[in-house]
Design a protein around this motif. Structure first.
Motif, PDB file in Angstrom:
ATOM      1  N   GLY A  97      64.445  48.832  43.820  1.00 44.02           N
ATOM      2  CA  GLY A  97      63.505  48.445  44.734  1.00 44.02           C
ATOM      3  C   GLY A  97      62.081  49.005  44.497  1.00 44.02           C
ATOM      4  O   GLY A  97      62.092  50.117  43.945  1.00 44.02           O
ATOM      5  N   ASP A 133      56.666  45.949  49.326  1.00 39.92           N
ATOM      6  CA  ASP A 133      55.712  44.776  49.976  1.00 39.92           C
ATOM      7  C   ASP A 133      56.690  43.932  50.769  1.00 39.92           C
ATOM      8  O   ASP A 133      57.654  43.328  50.549  1.00 39.92           O
ATOM      9  N   THR A 188      68.477  43.353  50.512  1.00 37.70           N
ATOM     10  CA  THR A 188      66.831  42.936  50.158  1.00 37.70           C
ATOM     11  C   THR A 188      66.531  42.298  51.222  1.00 37.70           C
ATOM     12  O   THR A 188      65.423  41.619  51.313  1.00 37.70           O
ATOM     13  N   THR A 209      69.799  42.123  60.089  1.00 37.66           N
ATOM     14  CA  THR A 209      69.613  43.182  61.181  1.00 37.66           C
ATOM     15  C   THR A 209      68.696  42.602  62.168  1.00 37.66           C
ATOM     16  O   THR A 209      68.478  43.500  63.368  1.00 37.66           O
ATOM     17  N   TYR A 210      67.917  41.969  61.764  1.00 38.74           N
ATOM     18  CA  TYR A 210      66.712  41.456  62.643  1.00 38.74           C
ATOM     19  C   TYR A 210      65.901  42.545  63.421  1.00 38.74           C
ATOM     20  O   TYR A 210      65.131  43.295  62.588  1.00 38.74           O
ATOM     21  N   TYR A 212      51.522  54.329  67.311  1.00 43.81           N
ATOM     22  CA  TYR A 212      51.940  52.842  66.550  1.00 43.81           C
ATOM     23  C   TYR A 212      52.039  51.670  67.780  1.00 43.81           C
ATOM     24  O   TYR A 212      52.629  51.919  68.781  1.00 43.81           O
ATOM     25  N   GLY A 244      65.109  49.297  51.321  1.00 49.05           N
ATOM     26  CA  GLY A 244      64.658  49.550  52.721  1.00 49.05           C
ATOM     27  C   GLY A 244      65.742  50.793  53.437  1.00 49.05           C
ATOM     28  O   GLY A 244      66.467  51.184  52.765  1.00 49.05           O
ATOM     29  N   ALA A 245      65.658  50.444  54.936  1.00 49.85           N
ATOM     30  CA  ALA A 245      66.543  51.610  55.655  1.00 49.85           C
ATOM     31  C   ALA A 245      68.146  51.057  55.242  1.00 49.85           C
ATOM     32  O   ALA A 245      68.858  52.395  54.759  1.00 49.85           O
ATOM     33  N   PHE A 256      66.608  49.213  61.661  1.00 46.79           N
ATOM     34  CA  PHE A 256      66.191  50.610  61.396  1.00 46.79           C
ATOM     35  C   PHE A 256      67.301  51.542  62.039  1.00 46.79           C
ATOM     36  O   PHE A 256      68.091  52.383  61.527  1.00 46.79           O
TER      37      PHE A 256
HETATM   38  C1  LIG Z   1      57.093  45.006  62.835  1.00 49.24           C
HETATM   39  C2  LIG Z   1      58.418  45.358  62.923  1.00 49.24           C
HETATM   40  C3  LIG Z   1      58.823  46.277  63.788  1.00 49.24           C
HETATM   41  C4  LIG Z   1      60.158  46.667  63.804  1.00 49.24           C
HETATM   42  N1  LIG Z   1      60.559  47.627  64.731  1.00 49.24           N
HETATM   43  C5  LIG Z   1      61.820  48.196  64.730  1.00 49.24           C
HETATM   44  C6  LIG Z   1      62.328  49.112  65.626  1.00 49.24           C
HETATM   45  O1  LIG Z   1      61.491  49.530  66.403  1.00 49.24           O
HETATM   46  N2  LIG Z   1      63.435  49.637  65.262  1.00 49.24           N
HETATM   47  C7  LIG Z   1      64.462  48.971  64.778  1.00 49.24           C
HETATM   48  O2  LIG Z   1      65.466  49.575  64.701  1.00 49.24           O
HETATM   49  N3  LIG Z   1      64.005  48.102  63.983  1.00 49.24           N
HETATM   50  C8  LIG Z   1      62.891  47.695  64.046  1.00 49.24           C
HETATM   51  N4  LIG Z   1      62.573  46.485  63.042  1.00 49.24           N
HETATM   52  C9  LIG Z   1      63.436  45.938  62.489  1.00 49.24           C
HETATM   53  C10 LIG Z   1      63.886  46.687  61.019  1.00 49.24           C
HETATM   54  O3  LIG Z   1      62.765  47.076  60.502  1.00 49.24           O
HETATM   55  C11 LIG Z   1      64.769  45.976  60.187  1.00 49.24           C
HETATM   56  O4  LIG Z   1      66.004  45.256  60.828  1.00 49.24           O
HETATM   57  C12 LIG Z   1      65.457  46.658  58.964  1.00 49.24           C
HETATM   58  O5  LIG Z   1      64.545  47.669  58.811  1.00 49.24           O
HETATM   59  C13 LIG Z   1      65.891  45.949  57.922  1.00 49.24           C
HETATM   60  O6  LIG Z   1      66.111  46.999  56.826  1.00 49.24           O
HETATM   61  P1  LIG Z   1      66.559  46.262  55.249  1.00 49.24           P
HETATM   62  O7  LIG Z   1      66.757  47.521  54.533  1.00 49.24           O
HETATM   63  O8  LIG Z   1      67.814  45.380  55.360  1.00 49.24           O
HETATM   64  O9  LIG Z   1      65.329  45.418  54.931  1.00 49.24           O
HETATM   65  P2  LIG Z   1      63.883  45.620  54.403  1.00 49.24           P
HETATM   66  O10 LIG Z   1      63.325  46.874  55.079  1.00 49.24           O
HETATM   67  O11 LIG Z   1      63.280  44.476  54.522  1.00 49.24           O
HETATM   68  O12 LIG Z   1      63.962  46.513  52.813  1.00 49.24           O
HETATM   69  C14 LIG Z   1      64.387  45.285  52.051  1.00 49.24           C
HETATM   70  C15 LIG Z   1      63.870  46.075  50.370  1.00 49.24           C
HETATM   71  O13 LIG Z   1      64.132  45.446  49.647  1.00 49.24           O
HETATM   72  C16 LIG Z   1      63.259  45.148  48.589  1.00 49.24           C
HETATM   73  N5  LIG Z   1      63.439  43.885  47.758  1.00 49.24           N
HETATM   74  C17 LIG Z   1      63.011  42.605  48.117  1.00 49.24           C
HETATM   75  N6  LIG Z   1      63.495  41.964  47.150  1.00 49.24           N
HETATM   76  C18 LIG Z   1      63.992  42.910  46.142  1.00 49.24           C
HETATM   77  C19 LIG Z   1      64.426  42.596  44.550  1.00 49.24           C
HETATM   78  N7  LIG Z   1      64.484  41.196  44.532  1.00 49.24           N
HETATM   79  N8  LIG Z   1      64.637  43.562  44.007  1.00 49.24           N
HETATM   80  C20 LIG Z   1      64.676  44.783  44.406  1.00 49.24           C
HETATM   81  N9  LIG Z   1      64.446  44.984  45.738  1.00 49.24           N
HETATM   82  C21 LIG Z   1      63.835  43.945  46.475  1.00 49.24           C
HETATM   83  C22 LIG Z   1      61.827  45.114  49.564  1.00 49.24           C
HETATM   84  O14 LIG Z   1      60.877  45.689  48.615  1.00 49.24           O
HETATM   85  C23 LIG Z   1      62.278  45.812  50.593  1.00 49.24           C
HETATM   86  O15 LIG Z   1      61.705  47.380  50.437  1.00 49.24           O
HETATM   87  C24 LIG Z   1      61.107  46.189  62.952  1.00 49.24           C
HETATM   88  C25 LIG Z   1      60.511  45.235  61.940  1.00 49.24           C
HETATM   89  C26 LIG Z   1      59.233  44.708  61.705  1.00 49.24           C
HETATM   90  C27 LIG Z   1      58.973  43.810  60.906  1.00 49.24           C
END
Ligand SMILES: Cc1cc2nc3c(=O)[nH]c(=O)nc-3n(C[C@H](O)[C@H](O)[C@H](O)COP(=O)(O)OP(=O)(O)OC[C@H]3O[C@@H](n4cnc5c(N)ncnc54)[C@H](O)[C@@H]3O)c2cc1C
Length: 503
Positions: free
Chosen positions: A45, A50, A230, A366-367, A294, A23-24, A371
């Protein structure tokens, strides 16, 4: 260690740093580490991401647009708020680095400003949060201005949900989240990180230390350091290394959003949003490239990470967008249905830091704005991995007692205001003679009962109270955690759910 020199080739068997999660947070960290010549960096990842949050994000680059009455109330809240503030300043550089790798056909930055509207359909919470936003803008000396809602390009709500007030916040725009992720991947391939399109099944241990990861196909990658990023699945993955590790519990904040093609009417040219409300991130529209918009987003704390969308949530989002943003949205053609799980922690704060198992680092929690915050968090984590001072406060270390920011009474009152906001926005109806005060009293009783049954004086946020109050699994999980904190082994049963709930 020699760096595997190309992406998508054979899965490596060794790395200096394995980042689990694409993810980000994972991708920005990989970019930061490779930029610092931190050795062989591998990101694992699945390419479909998904149920990941980043793919579903708006992605608003909102700092003040996210402010609520809570944001600056305590030292911890203010420290959290300032992560967003500092992250914001990094985005111009991020975008100039990534633009050349983008294949969207339009600029990655899709909006450069926000309008925040106070409309008639919510409840008192909207007013409270808008006022808090204005106070914060003034306190930090940031520009904003009052604007006639009729002057916001594209904003044409139904008359009964029209905005009574609006402010213009220059500089708080949005990026195309999916475009940014793709550009980051292209850049990682170019600068020499290795990406592995797989899922990690478990973390590998040697004695106390974490020494690598085992992929779903059984392949093992040994690593000097493993970073778990993750998202909402982070707690579960960490527990594959140590079941009893004392982490703040994580809950998935399932969110739904849509990307739609405009077929008539004037397009939006800025982010247009309400304040955060009703346990969610506020209704918003974000320009999403030529002719596209969006529409976001719902938020529902759930027991399991999943990529399902509730029909009720789809209905609410479509209805709110047509009523509160632009009636023409009824004719939009939906081109993308997005659902993702926000990584929510029990106390609402990020979990970022080394875990007690040597070699294992956690980066999540990060709730709503992860991003936006990702570039700053990446720089912070890279510093920590390289033994340099971090950039954010150590209070967000994952192995902590939950951060306390409110009293139980304040928590119950927040729950009441959020419930009323959800009640009126959803169009829920009580008997005509029932007053708002009576409705509030009903929710106050429910909130207090939930705390009584959980037997805790730790006051969690309104969304977590809502979750504990409506989910048997959630209530048990939270009760178990609270009991562990108290050193008490007894487990409470359920907090139960009541009637008249608009969720
Ligand atoms: C509908 C929605 C709107 C949002 N709008 C905003 C916004 O406008 N601005 C903003 O800043 N934030 C926004 N957010 C919040 C933001 O998206 C999250 O805080 C941030 O993207 C989390 O990033 P992450 O990389 O920690 O997690 P994720 O994006 O959830 O990434 C985790 C990744 O890990 C992978 N993964 C999971 N398990 C495993 C495993 N066992 N092995 C390998 N890979 C795995 C997953 O496939 C995923 O790609 C929004 C969230 C949602 C749901």
């Amino acid at each position: 260690m020699e760096r595997p020199n190309s992406a998508h080739t054979e899965t490596p068997t060794q790395a200096d740093v394995v980042i689990v999660g694409n993810g980000a947070l994972g991708l920005f960290l990989a970019e930061e580490l490779v930029g610092r010549n931190a050795g062989a960096v591998v990101v694992v990842g699945p390419s479909d991401r998904d149920a990941g949050a980043s793919m579903a994000a708006g992605a608003m680059l909102g700092t003040f647009g996210e402010v609520t009455a809570d944001s600056l109330r305590t030292h911890a809240n203010r420290t959290r708020f300032e992560i967003g503030l500092r992250a914001h300043d990094l985005w111009p550089d991020v975008l100039s680095r990534l633009e050349e790798y983008s294949s969207t056909g339009f600029p990655l930055q899709t909006a450069t400003e926000s309008h925040v509207v106070l409309n008639a359909i919510g409840a008192e919470l909207d007013t409270i949060n808008l006022e808090a936003m204005i106070k914060a803008l003034d306190e930090y000396g940031k520009p904003w201005s009052e604007i006639d809602p009729k002057d916001i390009p594209g904003f044409k709500p139904r008359t009964d949900t029209r905005a009574l007030r609006a402010i213009h916040v220059p500089g708080e725009g949005a990026v195309d989240a999916r475009g940014v992720l793709a550009a980051l991947e292209a850049r990682l391939d170019d600068i020499g990180a290795t990406r592995v399109n797989q899922t990690v099944r478990r973390l590998v241990r040697d004695g106390d230390a974490v020494t690598g990861v085992e992929l779903a196909d059984g392949h093992v990658i040994e690593a000097g350091t493993v970073v778990v990023a993750t998202g909402a699945r982070s707690e579960a993955l960490v527990r594959t290394a140590a079941e009893d590790i004392e982490l703040i519990p994580m809950i998935a904040g399932l969110g739904f959003a849509m990307i739609a093609q405009r077929t008539s009417g004037e397009p939006f040219r800025s982010v247009v949003r309400t304040p955060n409300r009703g346990f969610a991130c506020g209704l918003h529209v974000v320009p999403a490239g030529p002719g596209r918009e969006y529409l976001g987003a719902t938020n529902r704390l759930v027991d399991e990470v999943s990529s399902v969308t509730w029909v009720g949530d789809a209905r609410y989002l479509a209805q709110y967008a047509m009523q509160q943003l632009d009636e023409q949205i009824a004719r939009h053609e939906v081109v993308g249905w997005l659902s993702g799980n926000r990584p929510v922690t029990f106390d609402g704060f990020p979990m970022i830091g080394w875990l007690p198992l040597p070699g294992l680092y956690l980066m999540t929690g990060t709730y709503r704005d992860g991003f936006h915050c990702a570039p700053l968090l990446a720089a912070h984590v890279a510093n920590e991995l390289q033994g340099q001072p971090g950039l954010i406060d150590s209070m967000f270390n994952p192995v902590r007692r939950p951060i306390a920011t409110r009293t139980v009474e304040e928590s119950v009152e927040e729950y009441v205001t959020h419930s009323l906001a959800a009640w009126f926005e959803t169009g829920a109806e009580a008997a005509p003679q029932m007053t708002t005060t009576q409705l509030a009293a009903y929710y106050r009783t429910r909130g207090r009962e939930a705390f009584d049954q959980l037997g805790t004086d730790y006051a969690f946020g309104p969304d977590v109270l809502w979750y504990a109050e409506g989910s048997l699994v959630g209530a048990r999980r939270i009760a178990r955690y609270l009991n562990r904190l108290r050193g008490n082994a007894s487990v409470l049963t359920s907090v139960g759910s009541g009637v008249g709930d608009p969720r």
